[in-house]
Enzyme design. Structure first.
Site, PDB file in Angstrom:
ATOM      1  N   HIS A 260       0.826  -1.199   0.000  1.00 28.83           N
ATOM      2  CA  HIS A 260       0.000   0.000   0.000  1.00 28.83           C
ATOM      3  C   HIS A 260       0.867   1.258   0.000  1.00 28.83           C
ATOM      4  CE1 HIS A 260      -4.031  -1.546   0.302  1.00 28.83           C
ATOM      5  NE2 HIS A 260      -3.759  -2.273   1.382  1.00 28.83           N
TER       6      HIS A 260
ATOM      7  N   ASP B 287       9.866  10.333   2.422  1.00 32.78           N
ATOM      8  CA  ASP B 287      11.136  10.807   1.886  1.00 32.78           C
ATOM      9  C   ASP B 287      11.994  11.444   2.967  1.00 32.78           C
ATOM     10  OD1 ASP B 287      12.589  10.988  -0.689  1.00 32.78           O
ATOM     11  OD2 ASP B 287      12.666  13.103  -0.167  1.00 32.78           O
ATOM     12  N   ASP B 288      11.371  11.969   4.024  1.00 36.05           N
ATOM     13  CA  ASP B 288      12.155  12.524   5.126  1.00 36.05           C
ATOM     14  C   ASP B 288      13.017  11.453   5.785  1.00 36.05           C
ATOM     15  OD1 ASP B 288      11.172  14.994   4.671  1.00 36.05           O
ATOM     16  OD2 ASP B 288      10.061  15.183   6.546  1.00 36.05           O
TER      17      ASP B 288
ATOM     18  N   ASP C  63       2.840  14.288   3.099  1.00 35.70           N
ATOM     19  CA  ASP C  63       3.988  13.397   2.957  1.00 35.70           C
ATOM     20  C   ASP C  63       3.555  12.126   2.253  1.00 35.70           C
ATOM     21  OD1 ASP C  63       6.202  14.746   4.125  1.00 35.70           O
ATOM     22  OD2 ASP C  63       5.328  14.436   6.106  1.00 35.70           O
TER      23      ASP C  63
ATOM     24  N   CYS D 150      -0.102   2.752  -4.846  1.00 36.35           N
ATOM     25  CA  CYS D 150      -0.696   4.058  -5.105  1.00 36.35           C
ATOM     26  C   CYS D 150       0.083   5.110  -4.307  1.00 36.35           C
ATOM     27  CB  CYS D 150      -2.159   4.088  -4.676  1.00 36.35           C
ATOM     28  SG  CYS D 150      -3.194   2.835  -5.461  1.00 36.35           S
TER      29      CYS D 150
END
Length: 611
Positions: free
Chosen positions: A366, A401-402, A383, A424
């Protein structure tokens, strides 16, 4: 008698009238211990008078905190004693002014930097230190000076080329600092050696540094958790056992035996009388590594998928057919694929990278978007996140991504990292009997962050988030902005390193021109995604076996083709999904030269297998 000349540069806080110089000198002498034949000389740089002239409002300080930590000021007080928290209100304005406020003010003010840079380089040129100790903001002052063209004037290159730079309690690796001060990428320093002392308990906006392509850099982990505020004390760093063993022993050796021979620090390993030293790295062959993550068995039965584990085994088979060795492929499945489990294995994948390495990160499961808070506890972005097995809509159990950019943004430009996401991006809704989508919608309390009440229409509507400063200046090309920051310009997208991409398009072009056309900014992997941002990624039933429609199509194309570029791969996978009537369009992003180059190892592996 040999002499070690030590220059100290203080950090955040007002040091005027305080005995910091005497304390630093005593700490250094204690760390070195008795050293017959070695003398010490000290000098110090003070710059508080420059900072005191800058007046910051309470709102400017609040914004500064938000830029540095992204979620208010609570982390500042994690190490504070209970009594200090209750009485913090009286001193918080002054404390934050001299911490977060001045870090951001200095990073964003070129004239401010110019004054401190001149003071630093004048002191270095006059004192000619063997070692520069730079704490906290002082390390930013030093880094800025050392990487500036001013450091190439006169005899400074000769002086710096024989000196060691020691950063401690430093914000150099902080995302805001990297994005605004270092063009999105920490640069090597023109010194003989750079030691970065890092304490993961230090709350004052510090960060580790991964500087893989600098042969004269060492990060020394110096963990300490002392009673009091923030675990940021320079003295604790200077006298730490790891600093003594890895830094002070080396510097003492360099000042005596090494200096007498004219040997650089990194050549110590060849001398029998060396002090305990960091092992030098040889130049081994490029490697192929892969991390494959698949999650079917989510704790909530309604969220469970069917094809993700099958996808992982399919990708493993494909990679082995393409020349990857089985022992160089790691998989992480279902309940082992927690946020921590994924991140720990990513550290294995991206550890000690070398130019020429071919690295693959594949995820099947997911995906979701999490509305997140910024300055002033205001929701200011979304985010994009992978959904690990223990996902609970908190940042602690996300893979955003942090969490990732620090691992990949400093990769050597010659390394090739391919990230494949069969999920997704912003949640998925499926209906009984329809192909299952690989996206997760938020619970109502999380969804509320993303909504506003329209009194006129008497309906809930999606809140409009303003373009982030980065996305607004990033490019005049709307397609490029969308690829990096989402359709609304306020999404932190996976693999883009947007937290450290602060350069506007014009500034980026100027920096690249100044670098002679060489790469500038954070490393960008090749990213291939199963669908566009607002589309769904579906599962596919291959007879009685489930797969991701994207992954199965990707596998079919890779097995059919011997030679193709990454762009051609995307086009062919998209065509196959359209032929199967899936309403999802694969997306690809990466450096232009890489996307137009052949997928490596593919054709060669096929020919080898045929022979």
């Amino acid at each position: 008698m040999a002499e070690l000349r030590v220059l100290g540069v203080h950090g955040l806080g007002d040091h005027r009238g305080k005995p910091w110089k005497e304390e630093w000198e005593a700490a250094v002498r204690a760390a070195l211990g008795p050293r017959p034949g070695l003398g010490l000389a000290f000098d110090f740089l003070e710059y508080d008078a420059i900072f005191a002239k800058v007046d910051l409002s309470a709102w400017e300080v609040t914004k500064a905190v938000g830029k540095l930590v992204g979620s208010g000021i609570s982390s500042l007080f994690r190490g504070a004693p209970r009594g200090a928290r209750g009485g913090a209100a009286r001193g918080i304005a002054s404390s934050l002014r001299w911490t977060a406020g001045y870090v951001v003010a200095w990073v964003e003010d070129r004239e401010f930097q110019k004054k401190t840079r001149a003071a630093f380089l004048d002191k270095v040129g006059g004192f000619r230190p063997d070692v520069i100790l730079a704490h906290s903001l002082g390390s930013l002052v030093g880094y800025n000076a050392l990487t500036h063209r001013d450091a190439k004037a006169g005899k400074l290159p000769e002086v710096l080329g024989r000196a060691a730079f020691v950063s401690l309690g430093s914000q150099i690796g902080n995302a805001f600092v990297v994005g605004n001060l270092t063009h999105g990428r920490v640069q090597p320093l023109p010194v003989e050696w750079w030691y970065h002392l890092y304490n993961h308990e230090d709350d004052v906006f510090t960060a580790p540094i991964r500087l893989w392509d600098a042969p004269n850099f060492t990060q020394v982990d110096t963990p300490f958790d002392v009673e009091g505020f923030a675990d940021h004390d320079a003295l604790e760093y200077l006298k730490h056992g790891a600093a003594v063993g890895e830094v002070w022993e080396a510097l003492a050796w360099r000042a005596t035996a090494g200096k007498a021979r004219g040997a650089p620090l990194f050549a110590r390993a060849s001398l029998p009388e060396q002090a305990p030293a960091r092992k030098t790295r040889a130049k081994p062959k490029p490697r192929r590594r892969a991390l494959l993550v698949g999650i079917n068995d989510y704790p909530n039965a309604a969220d469970r998928l069917e094809g993700c584990v099958n996808d992982v085994f399919l990708m493993s088979a494909l990679l082995q057919e393409c020349g990857f060795e089985a022992e160089d492929i790691r998989v992480c499945l279902d309940r082992r694929a927690t946020a921590r489990g994924i991140l720990e294995r990513l550290e294995w994948l991206l550890d000690d990278p070398r130019p020429g390495d071919q690295l693959v990160f594949y995820y099947s499961g997911h995906g979701a978007q999490l509305p997140s808070y910024g300055a002033g506890d205001t929701v200011d972005r979304k985010d994009e996140t992978l959904v690990p097995w223990d996902f609970d809509w908190s940042l602690e159990r996300c893979v955003t991504d942090d969490q990732l950019y620090a691992l990949y943004s400093q990769l050597p430009y010659g390394t090739q990292l391919v990230a494949l996401f069969d999920c997704c991006h912003s949640g998925g809704i499926h209906r009984a009997g329809a192909p299952r989508a690989r996206g997760l919608n938020p619970p109502d309390d999380i969804r509320h962050r993303d909504l506003r009440w329209d009194a006129k229409a008497e309906m809930w509507t999606e809140r409009s988030l303003a373009l982030t400063e980065r996305s607004a200046d990033f490019s005049d090309d709307e397609e490029a902005r969308t690829a990096y920051y989402g359709e609304g310009g306020a999404t932190t997208r996976l693999g883009r390193g947007s937290r450290v991409r602060a350069l506007a398009a014009a500034d980026y072009d100027a920096a690249k021109k100044a670098a002679g056309g060489a790469p500038v900014g954070p490393y960008l992997p090749v990213i291939i995604e199963a669908c566009a941002e607002q589309q769904l990624a579906y599962e596919y039933r291959h007879g009685a076996i489930s797969h991701g429609a994207f992954t199965y199509s990707l596998g079919t194309i890779l097995r059919r083709e011997r030679v193709l570029t990454f762009r051609q791969l995307e086009v062919k996978v998209a065509a196959q999904l359209r032929a199967l009537e899936y309403e999802q369009e694969p997306q690809i992003l990466g450096p232009r030269k890489v996307l137009d180059a052949r997928v490596p190892f593919l054709g060669a592996a096929r020919r080898k297998a045929k022979r």
